[in-house]
Design a protein around this motif. Structure first.
Motif, PDB file in Angstrom:
ATOM      1  N   ASP A 117     -21.094 -60.582 -28.629  1.00 15.23           N
ATOM      2  CA  ASP A 117     -20.404 -61.602 -29.426  1.00 15.23           C
ATOM      3  C   ASP A 117     -18.946 -61.246 -29.693  1.00 15.23           C
ATOM      4  O   ASP A 117     -18.349 -61.682 -30.662  1.00 15.23           O
ATOM      5  N   LYS A 118     -18.386 -60.417 -28.833  1.00 16.74           N
ATOM      6  CA  LYS A 118     -16.952 -60.091 -28.935  1.00 16.74           C
ATOM      7  C   LYS A 118     -16.320 -60.265 -27.563  1.00 16.74           C
ATOM      8  O   LYS A 118     -16.778 -59.680 -26.580  1.00 16.74           O
ATOM      9  N   LEU A 119     -15.261 -61.088 -27.522  1.00 20.44           N
ATOM     10  CA  LEU A 119     -14.574 -61.333 -26.246  1.00 20.44           C
ATOM     11  C   LEU A 119     -13.239 -60.600 -26.201  1.00 20.44           C
ATOM     12  O   LEU A 119     -12.610 -60.401 -27.242  1.00 20.44           O
ATOM     13  N   GLY A 120     -12.832 -60.254 -24.982  1.00 24.67           N
ATOM     14  CA  GLY A 120     -11.542 -59.574 -24.866  1.00 24.67           C
ATOM     15  C   GLY A 120     -11.108 -59.452 -23.424  1.00 24.67           C
ATOM     16  O   GLY A 120     -11.735 -60.012 -22.529  1.00 24.67           O
ATOM     17  N   THR A 121     -10.040 -58.689 -23.228  1.00 29.86           N
ATOM     18  CA  THR A 121      -9.569 -58.443 -21.870  1.00 29.86           C
ATOM     19  C   THR A 121      -9.272 -56.958 -21.726  1.00 29.86           C
ATOM     20  O   THR A 121      -8.406 -56.434 -22.425  1.00 29.86           O
ATOM     21  N   PRO A 122     -10.022 -56.290 -20.846  1.00 30.75           N
ATOM     22  CA  PRO A 122      -9.742 -54.876 -20.614  1.00 30.75           C
ATOM     23  C   PRO A 122      -8.314 -54.693 -20.092  1.00 30.75           C
ATOM     24  O   PRO A 122      -7.732 -55.614 -19.497  1.00 30.75           O
ATOM     25  N   THR A 123      -7.778 -53.526 -20.349  1.00 32.14           N
ATOM     26  CA  THR A 123      -6.396 -53.218 -19.954  1.00 32.14           C
ATOM     27  C   THR A 123      -6.396 -51.795 -19.415  1.00 32.14           C
ATOM     28  O   THR A 123      -6.602 -50.844 -20.168  1.00 32.14           O
ATOM     29  N   TYR A 124      -6.190 -51.686 -18.119  1.00 36.07           N
ATOM     30  CA  TYR A 124      -6.282 -50.382 -17.450  1.00 36.07           C
ATOM     31  C   TYR A 124      -4.957 -49.646 -17.596  1.00 36.07           C
ATOM     32  O   TYR A 124      -3.902 -50.165 -17.205  1.00 36.07           O
ATOM     33  N   THR A 125      -5.027 -48.438 -18.140  1.00 39.54           N
ATOM     34  CA  THR A 125      -3.794 -47.717 -18.491  1.00 39.54           C
ATOM     35  C   THR A 125      -2.856 -47.530 -17.291  1.00 39.54           C
ATOM     36  O   THR A 125      -1.640 -47.689 -17.441  1.00 39.54           O
ATOM     37  N   ASN A 126      -3.411 -47.196 -16.117  1.00 37.69           N
ATOM     38  CA  ASN A 126      -2.540 -46.961 -14.947  1.00 37.69           C
ATOM     39  C   ASN A 126      -1.792 -48.231 -14.569  1.00 37.69           C
ATOM     40  O   ASN A 126      -0.582 -48.215 -14.325  1.00 37.69           O
ATOM     41  N   ASN A 127      -2.516 -49.338 -14.554  1.00 41.20           N
ATOM     42  CA  ASN A 127      -1.923 -50.631 -14.208  1.00 41.20           C
ATOM     43  C   ASN A 127      -0.922 -51.060 -15.288  1.00 41.20           C
ATOM     44  O   ASN A 127       0.177 -51.567 -14.991  1.00 41.20           O
ATOM     45  N   PHE A 128      -1.268 -50.817 -16.544  1.00 38.85           N
ATOM     46  CA  PHE A 128      -0.417 -51.187 -17.685  1.00 38.85           C
ATOM     47  C   PHE A 128       0.904 -50.397 -17.636  1.00 38.85           C
ATOM     48  O   PHE A 128       1.996 -50.963 -17.789  1.00 38.85           O
ATOM     49  N   ALA A 129       0.805 -49.088 -17.379  1.00 35.54           N
ATOM     50  CA  ALA A 129       2.008 -48.245 -17.337  1.00 35.54           C
ATOM     51  C   ALA A 129       2.919 -48.672 -16.183  1.00 35.54           C
ATOM     52  O   ALA A 129       4.145 -48.758 -16.337  1.00 35.54           O
ATOM     53  N   GLU A 130       2.298 -48.941 -15.021  1.00 38.44           N
ATOM     54  CA  GLU A 130       3.110 -49.380 -13.875  1.00 38.44           C
ATOM     55  C   GLU A 130       3.786 -50.722 -14.185  1.00 38.44           C
ATOM     56  O   GLU A 130       4.948 -50.949 -13.831  1.00 38.44           O
ATOM     57  N   SER A 131       3.072 -51.585 -14.868  1.00 38.70           N
ATOM     58  CA  SER A 131       3.636 -52.894 -15.210  1.00 38.70           C
ATOM     59  C   SER A 131       4.787 -52.758 -16.206  1.00 38.70           C
ATOM     60  O   SER A 131       5.790 -53.474 -16.093  1.00 38.70           O
ATOM     61  N   ILE A 132       4.650 -51.853 -17.167  1.00 36.06           N
ATOM     62  CA  ILE A 132       5.758 -51.621 -18.115  1.00 36.06           C
ATOM     63  C   ILE A 132       7.000 -51.234 -17.325  1.00 36.06           C
ATOM     64  O   ILE A 132       8.085 -51.774 -17.520  1.00 36.06           O
ATOM     65  N   PHE A 133       6.814 -50.288 -16.417  1.00 34.76           N
ATOM     66  CA  PHE A 133       7.959 -49.824 -15.626  1.00 34.76           C
ATOM     67  C   PHE A 133       8.600 -50.995 -14.877  1.00 34.76           C
ATOM     68  O   PHE A 133       9.820 -51.175 -14.909  1.00 34.76           O
ATOM     69  N   ARG A 134       7.774 -51.809 -14.246  1.00 37.99           N
ATOM     70  CA  ARG A 134       8.318 -52.892 -13.410  1.00 37.99           C
ATOM     71  C   ARG A 134       8.994 -53.973 -14.259  1.00 37.99           C
ATOM     72  O   ARG A 134      10.046 -54.502 -13.889  1.00 37.99           O
ATOM     73  N   VAL A 135       8.402 -54.301 -15.396  1.00 33.72           N
ATOM     74  CA  VAL A 135       9.015 -55.335 -16.255  1.00 33.72           C
ATOM     75  C   VAL A 135      10.345 -54.817 -16.816  1.00 33.72           C
ATOM     76  O   VAL A 135      11.329 -55.555 -16.909  1.00 33.72           O
ATOM     77  N   LEU A 136      10.359 -53.537 -17.145  1.00 32.49           N
ATOM     78  CA  LEU A 136      11.587 -52.917 -17.671  1.00 32.49           C
ATOM     79  C   LEU A 136      12.759 -53.064 -16.695  1.00 32.49           C
ATOM     80  O   LEU A 136      13.919 -53.199 -17.111  1.00 32.49           O
ATOM     81  N   GLN A 137      12.464 -53.026 -15.410  1.00 29.99           N
ATOM     82  CA  GLN A 137      13.530 -53.117 -14.401  1.00 29.99           C
ATOM     83  C   GLN A 137      14.158 -54.515 -14.372  1.00 29.99           C
ATOM     84  O   GLN A 137      15.258 -54.700 -13.863  1.00 29.99           O
ATOM     85  N   THR A 138      13.447 -55.518 -14.908  1.00 29.20           N
ATOM     86  CA  THR A 138      13.962 -56.891 -14.848  1.00 29.20           C
ATOM     87  C   THR A 138      15.040 -57.154 -15.899  1.00 29.20           C
ATOM     88  O   THR A 138      15.858 -58.062 -15.741  1.00 29.20           O
ATOM     89  N   GLY A 139      14.996 -56.399 -17.002  1.00 32.69           N
ATOM     90  CA  GLY A 139      15.934 -56.676 -18.098  1.00 32.69           C
ATOM     91  C   GLY A 139      15.572 -57.927 -18.888  1.00 32.69           C
ATOM     92  O   GLY A 139      16.339 -58.378 -19.736  1.00 32.69           O
ATOM     93  N   TYR A 140      14.390 -58.495 -18.644  1.00 37.00           N
ATOM     94  CA  TYR A 140      13.951 -59.672 -19.413  1.00 37.00           C
ATOM     95  C   TYR A 140      13.282 -59.191 -20.708  1.00 37.00           C
ATOM     96  O   TYR A 140      12.069 -59.094 -20.796  1.00 37.00           O
ATOM     97  N   TYR A 141      14.120 -58.902 -21.681  1.00 35.03           N
ATOM     98  CA  TYR A 141      13.617 -58.340 -22.936  1.00 35.03           C
ATOM     99  C   TYR A 141      12.669 -59.316 -23.633  1.00 35.03           C
ATOM    100  O   TYR A 141      12.711 -60.520 -23.400  1.00 35.03           O
ATOM    101  N   GLY A 142      11.860 -58.788 -24.540  1.00 33.79           N
ATOM    102  CA  GLY A 142      11.039 -59.676 -25.359  1.00 33.79           C
ATOM    103  C   GLY A 142       9.623 -59.186 -25.540  1.00 33.79           C
ATOM    104  O   GLY A 142       9.278 -58.044 -25.210  1.00 33.79           O
ATOM    105  N   LEU A 143       8.829 -60.082 -26.085  1.00 32.74           N
ATOM    106  CA  LEU A 143       7.427 -59.770 -26.404  1.00 32.74           C
ATOM    107  C   LEU A 143       6.510 -60.360 -25.339  1.00 32.74           C
ATOM    108  O   LEU A 143       6.666 -61.530 -24.978  1.00 32.74           O
TER     109      LEU A 143
END
Ligand SMILES: NC(=O)c1ccc[n+]([C@@H]2O[C@H](COP(=O)([O-])OP(=O)(O)OC[C@H]3O[C@@H](n4cnc5c(N)ncnc54)[C@H](OP(=O)(O)O)[C@@H]3O)[C@@H](O)[C@H]2O)c1
Length: 304
Positions: free
Chosen positions: A191-217
């Protein structure tokens, strides 16, 4: 290799090992800190102590600060409210103040848990309604970063999976420990829904988004949605144990003493902004779980 200096807080945790790997592969200078010095590459820095942090920041002069440090055990936070505010809320304020002062870009990791769960899923534009002290502290951090800085990224993660046998404090390792201890029936909530978040994929995504300069939430979780029960069943299947380990569905009531903090019915996030900007680098949760499970599979079958 990139030349900017990167400072990481709370880098000894389950996300920290992935973030450290990704950023060390791409930046020449990375300083990883934590209060828990569980790796030789960690230096002590307590985010509750602004003067200690100030010394490190003024001395190291980072252009990028990745702020991961937090108390992540919801029950601990509910029982230790003062420390929860000091770490998760004030600690984030401290780092934001120093980022502002040194003109560094700040990256803050928030959580899907800031939502109250009255809907099935939440985009980046839904209004948070945190239920627990952990979530309130994290939301305070978001608000402070957004109000105080212009050069910032806030990434909201879902059910974190990663860090492996030694560092994973969350669901996958909790399930695995029971299996390894010889349990042949697991009780898991549906009875609890969510979305798993894989640390390796998340860290790589942080790096890639950071390169865009599209700041924000940004909401930044794996693709697909599921219940805890779905994750447990998939994990048991990936370990090749579906005939040996039964996964029995229960409601959250079953764990009301052990996990007494109220959790939202749904923490499912939709990466609407990442998708719209064409920078959603997160993969499907089942694909990520299959990758992550391989270390558990190896550990388990090595045991026989
Ligand atoms: N785990 C999840 O499911 C999840 C989901 C969404 C978002 N997040 C966020 O993701 C970030 C990383 O969390 P994680 O999953 O890697 O959790 P974690 O394994 O608990 O890592 C957090 C690290 O911060 C350290 N820390 C605690 N208090 C500190 C302080 N005062 N100063 C410096 N370091 C301190 C912790 O040390 P101790 O181990 O000694 O406490 C730990 O090493 C956090 O901001 C968290 O809120 C996590």
């Amino acid at each position: 290799m990139k030349k900017e200096r990167v400072l990481i807080t709370g880098c000894g945790g389950m996300l920290g090992s992935a973030v450290y790997r990704v950023f060390s592969e791409n930046y020449k200078n990375v300083l990883a800190t934590d209060i828990d010095l569980n790796e030789p590459w960690l230096r002590k820095m307590d985010v509750r102590e602004i003067s200690d942090c100030e010394k490190v920041v003024l001395d190291y002069k980072p252009e990028i600060i990745l702020h991961l440090a937090a108390l992540t055990d919801l029950e601990y936070c509910e029982k230790n409210i003062d420390n929860c505010w000091r770490t998760n809320a004030l600690g984030t304020e401290n780092i934001a103040i120093l980022a502002k002062r040194t003109d560094a870009t700040m990256v803050y990791i928030s959580t899907a848990g800031i939502f109250g769960g009255e809907k099935d899923e939440f985009t980046d534009f839904d209004r948070p309604d945190p239920l627990s002290y952990y979530a309130k502290g994290k939301y305070h951090g978001e608000q402070f970063v957004e109000r105080y800085l212009t050069k910032y990224y806030v990434f909201r993660a879902g059910w974190m999976m990663g860090g492996g046998l030694k560092k994973d404090k969350k669901f996958i390792n909790k399930i695995y420990r029971q299996i390894k201890a010889g349990k042949n029936e697991l009780f898991v909530v549906d009875d609890k829904l969510g979305t798993p978040t894989y640390t390796n994929n998340f860290a790589e995504s942080i790096f890639r988004v950071l390169q865009t300069g599209y700041y924000g939430l940004y909401n930044q979780v794996c693709g697909g949605s599921c219940s805890r029960l779905d994750v447990a069943r998939e994990f048991v299947r990936l370990l090749g144990l579906e005939d040996n380990v039964k996964v029995t569905k229960v409601s959250s009531d079953y764990f009301k003493d052990e996990y007494f903090v109220v959790r939202p019915y749904s923490e499912k996030l939709v990466n609407l902004k990442l998708e719209s900007r064409n920078i959603n680098f997160m993969r499907e949760w089942k694909e990520c779980l299959a990758e992550y499970s391989s270390i558990y599979k190896e550990d388990y079958h090595g045991k026989i």
